[in-house]
Design an enzyme around this catalytic site. Sequence first.
Site, PDB file in Angstrom:
ATOM      1  N   LEU A 241      66.362  25.856  -7.279  1.00  0.00           N
ATOM      2  CA  LEU A 241      64.897  25.806  -7.768  1.00  0.00           C
ATOM      3  C   LEU A 241      64.801  24.364  -8.416  1.00  0.00           C
ATOM      4  O   LEU A 241      64.673  24.421  -9.719  1.00  0.00           O
ATOM      5  CB  LEU A 241      64.595  26.737  -8.593  1.00  0.00           C
ATOM      6  CG  LEU A 241      64.282  28.232  -7.984  1.00  0.00           C
ATOM      7  CD1 LEU A 241      64.210  29.306  -8.854  1.00  0.00           C
ATOM      8  CD2 LEU A 241      63.199  28.079  -7.097  1.00  0.00           C
ATOM      9  N   HIS A 242      64.962  23.254  -7.766  1.00  0.00           N
ATOM     10  CA  HIS A 242      65.205  22.002  -8.237  1.00  0.00           C
ATOM     11  C   HIS A 242      64.072  21.815  -9.541  1.00  0.00           C
ATOM     12  O   HIS A 242      64.748  21.523 -10.669  1.00  0.00           O
ATOM     13  CB  HIS A 242      65.160  20.898  -7.389  1.00  0.00           C
ATOM     14  CG  HIS A 242      65.895  20.918  -6.358  1.00  0.00           C
ATOM     15  ND1 HIS A 242      67.337  20.639  -6.245  1.00  0.00           N
ATOM     16  CD2 HIS A 242      65.670  21.308  -4.976  1.00  0.00           C
ATOM     17  CE1 HIS A 242      67.857  20.503  -5.170  1.00  0.00           C
ATOM     18  NE2 HIS A 242      66.871  21.166  -4.301  1.00  0.00           N
ATOM     19  N   ASP A 243      62.965  21.890  -9.278  1.00  0.00           N
ATOM     20  CA  ASP A 243      61.857  21.481 -10.129  1.00  0.00           C
ATOM     21  C   ASP A 243      61.963  22.597 -11.425  1.00  0.00           C
ATOM     22  O   ASP A 243      61.373  22.082 -12.520  1.00  0.00           O
ATOM     23  CB  ASP A 243      60.505  21.445  -9.471  1.00  0.00           C
ATOM     24  CG  ASP A 243      60.398  20.225  -8.617  1.00  0.00           C
ATOM     25  OD1 ASP A 243      61.241  19.508  -8.745  1.00  0.00           O
ATOM     26  OD2 ASP A 243      59.605  20.315  -7.483  1.00  0.00           O
TER      27      ASP A 243
END
Length: 313
Positions: A241-243
Amino acid sequence: MGTKLIIDTDPGIDDAFALALAALSTDVDLLGVTTVFGNVSLEATTRNARRILELCGRPDVPVAAGAARPLVHPQAERAAHVHGEDGLSGLSDTLPEPTRALEPSDAVSLLVSLLEAAEEPVTIAPIGPLTNIALLLAAHPHVKPKIARIVIMGGGLGTGNTTPAAEFNIYSDPEAARRVLVDEDVPCVLVPLEITHRCAVSTAWLGELAASGPLGATLEKLTASYQKLYHDELGLDGIVLHDAVAVAEAIKPGLLRTEAYPIEVDCGHGPARGATVADRRPGRRAGTTVEVAVDTDLDGLREFLLTRLAGTR
């Protein structure tokens, strides 16, 4: 209220989680959302952002569309193979229709008006290409004192995910990224691939989110394309979930441990285009530096994300 926040985004599945994280956090004053080209077209990213806010019961948040292309050169690659052709695993049309109209102004105009009206400094979280932010800082430098910090999801200190050298958001507009990270003097935090990959969540985590209620179940369903990609290409039973990792830091400063480094962005046209290069040599940290996220309490971060998205905090 808590953190005053503006999100600049290109949804995208991990962007959807990041938007929901901010929209559902009671200690966040989400002033507005601006959209940019990136994972899919500007039209699609704008539609997705508005539908995610509606899903979260936040029609009060204004949304304005921004740049449809990079500053200088055409976008080399989009990410429909990662996020689905519509940006949300083909499920964008299943989300609720927005009840609030799109702002008539463009993204930079909305950013300027929100910053000018703010009585205290505002955090901006750009989680897509940095085109809108570069335009804001170049054309409206008078608003810089109103910016507390810019928390950016982007870059990789040793590798990329779109090319061997470059991460997607930076690679999508290296000239804009260089303007923000190298040429400006606004405090920046860079949340690179090295830390976001370490914060990956498992299928069991996603199952807990789905079991938390209708909203959590809807978010989990959006991850279908993402789960397949990470399983097929990385052998991961879960997603990154990078962001959402960057927005978590924007909400709760200090959640990620950072170190200050000078950053350079390669804007050439060779194999290193879009690379973010941190100068980590001892004694070489004079001049403009960027706070780069290097570590966190992994279990604590995952719990932070889950409790906020599940509505238990």
